[in-house]
Every structure is written in C-alpha cells, then in structure tokens.
Design a protein around this motif. Structure first.
Motif, PDB file in Angstrom:
ATOM      1  N   MET A  30       5.909  -1.037 -11.436  1.00  0.00           N
ATOM      2  CA  MET A  30       5.912   0.446 -10.991  1.00  0.00           C
ATOM      3  C   MET A  30       7.527   0.501 -10.720  1.00  0.00           C
ATOM      4  N   VAL A  31       8.233  -0.456  -9.852  1.00  0.00           N
ATOM      5  CA  VAL A  31       9.566  -0.384  -9.612  1.00  0.00           C
ATOM      6  C   VAL A  31      10.483  -0.667 -10.916  1.00  0.00           C
ATOM      7  N   ALA A  79       3.871   8.293 -12.734  1.00  0.00           N
ATOM      8  CA  ALA A  79       4.415   8.823 -11.309  1.00  0.00           C
ATOM      9  C   ALA A  79       5.753   8.242 -10.783  1.00  0.00           C
ATOM     10  N   THR A  80       5.989   7.191 -11.209  1.00  0.00           N
ATOM     11  CA  THR A  80       7.187   6.831 -11.047  1.00  0.00           C
ATOM     12  C   THR A  80       8.295   7.255 -11.788  1.00  0.00           C
ATOM     13  N   GLN A 136      -1.506   6.436 -14.140  1.00  0.00           N
ATOM     14  CA  GLN A 136      -1.118   7.759 -13.607  1.00  0.00           C
ATOM     15  C   GLN A 136       0.040   7.206 -12.459  1.00  0.00           C
ATOM     16  N   ASN A 137      -0.362   5.998 -11.888  1.00  0.00           N
ATOM     17  CA  ASN A 137       0.684   5.350 -11.039  1.00  0.00           C
ATOM     18  C   ASN A 137       1.972   5.111 -11.745  1.00  0.00           C
ATOM     19  N   ALA A 152       2.817  -3.117  -8.401  1.00  0.00           N
ATOM     20  CA  ALA A 152       3.710  -2.580  -7.731  1.00  0.00           C
ATOM     21  C   ALA A 152       5.054  -2.848  -8.354  1.00  0.00           C
ATOM     22  N   PRO A 181       0.901  -1.259   0.039  1.00  0.00           N
ATOM     23  CA  PRO A 181      -0.136  -0.011  -0.008  1.00  0.00           C
ATOM     24  C   PRO A 181       0.779   1.247   0.084  1.00  0.00           C
ATOM     25  N   THR A 182       2.056   1.229   0.351  1.00  0.00           N
ATOM     26  CA  THR A 182       2.632   2.723   0.683  1.00  0.00           C
ATOM     27  C   THR A 182       3.480   2.781  -0.928  1.00  0.00           C
ATOM     28  N   MET A 183       3.396   1.613  -1.570  1.00  0.00           N
ATOM     29  CA  MET A 183       3.927   2.070  -2.970  1.00  0.00           C
ATOM     30  C   MET A 183       2.913   2.353  -4.065  1.00  0.00           C
ATOM     31  N   LEU A 184       1.658   2.504  -3.689  1.00  0.00           N
ATOM     32  CA  LEU A 184       0.623   2.708  -4.672  1.00  0.00           C
ATOM     33  C   LEU A 184      -0.257   3.955  -3.947  1.00  0.00           C
ATOM     34  N   ALA A 185      -0.788   4.818  -5.151  1.00  0.00           N
ATOM     35  CA  ALA A 185      -1.651   5.891  -4.710  1.00  0.00           C
ATOM     36  C   ALA A 185      -3.214   5.501  -5.353  1.00  0.00           C
ATOM     37  N   ASP A 186      -3.913   5.053  -4.429  1.00  0.00           N
ATOM     38  CA  ASP A 186      -5.234   4.074  -4.866  1.00  0.00           C
ATOM     39  C   ASP A 186      -6.210   5.080  -5.534  1.00  0.00           C
ATOM     40  N   GLN A 187      -6.107   6.313  -5.068  1.00  0.00           N
ATOM     41  CA  GLN A 187      -7.181   7.254  -5.671  1.00  0.00           C
ATOM     42  C   GLN A 187      -6.913   7.574  -7.187  1.00  0.00           C
ATOM     43  N   PHE A 188      -5.438   6.946  -7.732  1.00  0.00           N
ATOM     44  CA  PHE A 188      -5.429   7.321  -9.157  1.00  0.00           C
ATOM     45  C   PHE A 188      -5.600   6.143  -9.916  1.00  0.00           C
TER      46      PHE A 188
END
Lengths: 239, 297
Positions: free
Chosen positions: A161-162, A113-114, A109-110, A158, A98-105
């Motif tokens: 994303m990395v 953002a990376t 967009q996630n 996630a 959960p700290t790696m994701l922006a769940d409202q986006f």
C-alpha cells in the motif's frame, strides 16, 4: 556489483539548537536492491534515525548535512523542503499496521484508497495498481476482505500500500516484531522478492536478534555510541 | 390497502433524504451526528422562506430554488459542526450540541419567531397532476428517483469510499497523505444538506415550518438504518439498499401499528425499544460487534 544508492553525508542532528548534537557528522552508504538491517540497543537512537529518514522533524529540531539518493542530492538544512523531498523517495511502514488498513474492505479497495487524491472528490476508484503480481504469490487475493488475512499477509499488504505511490526506497520499523516465525518468514520472503524483482532498496530498523541471525546473512549495520560518546554506524557480520 | 401503500411511498419519499444523509454521516463516517436535527430544521426554514420570498416567480423555479436553499442550509449546519469538531479537535458529539445551540438562535432569527405557515401559498410539490388524495406523490417520486440516481453515482466515487474508510479506520488516510479533515467536513456537509432537503419537503407537505420539527429525527434515522441493516444481513460497506429499505420498513411498520389500532403518540417509545431489541438480539445473532461503533448503524 551493487552500487551505493542512498548515502548519508555528515548528518548532524539535535533535538534543540541549544542542546548538544545527538548525531554528529554521521555518514553511511546503502547499496541498491538490498535489504539493510539497522540494529542497536535501546536508547541509542534507532527511532530518531527512523524519523530523520522518514522526513518527520519537529520544528525545534535541527538537521545538518545532506543525503544523496542516486543522482539526487537533498540538503537537510531546510526541514520543510527536506521532508518533502525525502518523502518522495523513501516510503515508510510504521510498526502499527492496523492503523494502515481498513479491515472491512477488500485488499483491492485498500490499495485503491492509497491512490485517492489529496482531496477525494467525485472521481472513480483508481485502477492502475502496482505490485499486484506479488500478492497472489503470498496468498493475498484482491477480492479478499482484509479482516481475513493473516498477520504476515497484513504486513505485506501494508508494504504494498505505501508503495502504490512509486519510490525506490522502503523504510520499515520492526516489521516482524508482532509476528510468529511462520509469518516472519513470509514477510522476509516477500521483502526479498521486492528487492530482486522490483529492485527496491529496503532499510529495516530492528532489535530482534533472531531475525538478524536468520535473515541478515550479508551482515547488518549497528548503531552504537563510540568511545568518544558519538553515535556511529558500523557493519557487523552474522557469525 | 392501496391508500396505505401510497401513504408509505409518500412518507418514504419525504424522509429518504434525511435517512440517506444520516447514512453518510452516521453509517459511513461513523459519527454521532446529532447536527442532522439542526440541519433538518434550518433546511426547512430556508426552503419555506424561499417559497414565501419567491411567491411571484414561476412555480417550477420556486421549487428548484427552495430545494437548493434547503440543501445549502443543511450543508451550512454540517460545515459548522464538522469544522468545530475537526479544527477545534473536539468530539463530534459535543460539536453537534454546540451547533444545535448556535442554530437554535439562527433559526429563530431567520424564522422571525418559532412558526411559519405556508397555507395559501402555491405548493410546488403539486406541480404535476397526481391522485386527488395524494397530490404530491408524482413530484415526490421524481425527487426520490433523482436522489437515488445521484446516490448510486456518489457511492462509486472516491469521496464515498473515503467516508466509509474513515468510518472503518479514522487513522487510515494519515498514512497516505490524504486529507481526513476534508473527507469528514465534506461528508458531514453532504449528509446534513440532504437532511435540510428533507426538512423542506416535510414543511412543504405539511404547509408549515416550526422550530421544533427536528426533534426525534436522529432516533428516526437510527431506527430506519438499523431496520435496513437487519433486513440485509450481509450488506456491502456502501449500499443504497440500507437507507432505502430501512426508510420503507420504518413506515411499513408505522402503518401496520396504526392499522392495528396503536396510538402513534407512543411510537417514539416503540422506536427506542426496537433499536434496543435489534442491537441486543439481532446484531448478536448476526455476529456483529458494536466495538468502536457509537450508534450501531
């Protein structure tokens, strides 16, 4: 035949220069385009090994030896240059997704953002996203809000994303510990696809025997303390 | 009726920068940014002092200088609160309160007292010919249009998305080697800069600046933003519609109450009750959760 791609050469580690070595001349080879499981009982040093391979070292800690990644040799003695170099080649997925994701986006967009600059300014959102071909295969649509993804899909996102900043090695800390068997299968299928299609070398720190039994068909590395009290890695086969 | 509409437009134009600024710091970054009140006052004072100091300069240039001074003043307040919060690693609410204290002293020093009148000086907001009863309307409309155009551009940049993502998940960027400190500091500076501009526009329009003009502005911002969010049930994570519609709705409501014979000295209480009702009734009806959201905007 797969070749040794990531090699640890005589890695010695101590939490403090005045304390005895926690790892002593640890050496191991990891072949490329393969999923490697690293197993071990509690307290044996899985988390410490994870930190060393992540390039996360505390100022008082000492690290000796060197690591080779392909043709690149990375000396461990200077913790700052070591951390910079290792983070260039090894991307890390922590346990706390959960700290790696922006769940409202949205998913897109996630991913975008990376790729923001270190100091984000007036530039537009990046468009050159990687690994989007894999997303659709796992039911992850770019325009879908992250909050609507399943636990397994969030784990997959996630990981992607990395990997937006390209690297040949992926290091995961217990990626399936919070998932049910269905989502575990989804994530493992995805990791297999990453290995085969995109030739990534994947290291998974794990303590779940069921996952090892089900997915480590080629065997796994066990971190253990030998009869001389030294931590070592040995290859175990799944029976 | 037309006069009422013009008043609403004028009031909206005066306070749009403030609400837009609070949208960046409170809605996107999700910070309890009370320093916005200090920024409003400091921006008003610097803008007013610029008008006094450059009274012999061409009037158009004076307006530009006053706007720039108020923006810089507001940004300095934002810089102070966000650096105290991020570098000092203390909660933003406490940092805002400390900033309020610091700038209360600075404001008194710059103002050389607690009040400055602009009566008798040229009003650059009356630069362009306009309606007799609303001489500032055209200039305020131009400033508002410039502001909306800038905001629309800003809302497509990495920085605006970064602010909203930090508001959604403060840990997010730490995983990807991107500076959260930079995002928060620049975001708060931008939000407070706009509050400073709004302070100057208010001071210029009322021909005075006083050290207490910032009181209650946080409540105004929260009310306007909640009205905006109530009007748009499914707002995108970043949209100009919330602050724009919210500010307009706020002054429509104020004028309706006034027309209904309501005494505006009780309006602050109405605002507070509105916020309460919207959060308890409407947000719940819309299925919105306030978990982790300190201001509900």
């Amino acid at each position: 035949m797969a070749q040794a791609f990531l090699q640890l050469h005589n890695i010695s580690f101590a939490f403090d220069k005045n304390k005895p070595e926690f790892f002593k001349e640890l050496s191991v080879n990891f072949t490329d385009s393969t999923i490697h499981f690293i197993q071990g009982s509690n307290g044996v040093g899985k988390s410490t090994l994870f930190r060393i391979l992540s390039g996360i070292l505390h100022p008082q800690e000492t690290l000796q030896g060197f690591i080779t990644i392909g043709e690149q040799k990375i000396a461990c003695a200077n913790s700052i240059t070591y951390s910079q170099a290792i983070r260039h080649y090894i991307k890390v997925v922590q346990q706390n997704i959960p700290t790696m994701l922006a769940d409202q986006f949205t998913v897109k967009q996630n991913l975008q953002a990376t790729l923001f600059e270190h100091y984000p300014t007036y530039h537009g959102l990046p468009q050159n996203l990687r690994y989007t071909d894999l997303l659709a295969n796992f039911g992850i649509l770019l325009d879908k809000p992250v909050a609507q993804l399943s636990g397994g899909q969030k784990q997959i996102l996630a990981i992607i994303m990395v990997l937006q900043k390209e690297a040949p090695i992926l290091l995961l800390d217990e990626p399936t510990s919070a998932l049910d068997p269905k989502n575990t299968a989804l994530v493992m299928e995805f990791l297999h696809a990453l290995c085969t299609k995109h030739r990534l070398t994947i290291l998974i720190i794990n303590h779940d025997n069921e996952v090892i039994d089900a997915y480590a068909k080629q065997g796994y590395l066990e971190l253990y303390v030998n009869s001389e009290g030294i931590r070592d890695l040995k290859i175990n086969r799944v029976l | 009726m037309i006069n009422t509409i013009l008043i609403i437009l004028e009031q909206t134009a005066l306070f749009l920068p403030l609400v837009l600024g609070s949208y960046i710091s409170m809605s996107l970054l999700k910070l309890p940014d009370l320093s916005i009140e200090s920024a409003y006052v400091f921006g008003a004072i610097l803008g007013a002092q610029t008008i006094v100091g450059f009274k012999m300069a061409p009037i158009g240039l004076t307006l530009i200088l006053a706007c720039v001074a108020s923006l810089v003043g507001g940004a300095l307040v934002g810089l102070t609160s966000s650096v105290i919060s991020r570098v000092g690693q203390i909660p933003h609410l406490l940092a805002s309160i400390i900033t309020f204290g610091i700038f209360h002293g600075i404001n008194q020093f710059v103002l050389q007292g607690s009040y400055l009148s602009l009566t008798g000086l040229r009003n650059p907001l009356e630069l362009l010919p306009s309606l007799a009863q609303h001489p500032e309307l055209i200039m305020l409309a131009i400033i508002s249009l410039l502001l909306v155009a800038s905001a629309l551009t800003f809302f497509y940049t990495q920085l605006s998305y970064a602010c909203a993502i930090v508001g959604n998940n403060a840990e997010f960027f730490r995983n990807y080697g991107i500076s959260t400190n930079f995002i928060v500091i620049v975001g708060v500076m931008l939000g407070n800069a706009l509050a400073g501009l709004s302070g100057y526009l208010f001071a210029q329009s009322n021909n005075f600046v006083e050290i207490t003009i910032g009181y209650g502005k946080v409540l105004l911002c929260i009310t306007a933003l909640i009205l905006g969010k109530a009007l748009i049930a499914r707002a995108k994570p970043i949209t100009i519609a919330v602050p724009l519609l919210g500010t307009s709705a706020y002054f429509v409501l104020q004028q309706l109450l006034l027309k209904g014979g309501f005494n505006l000295k009780y309006f602050t209480a109405v605002q507070a009750l509105l916020v309460l009702i919207f959060i308890i009734v409407l947000y719940r009806a819309q299925g919105r959760s306030l978990r982790g959201d300190q201001l509900g905007v």
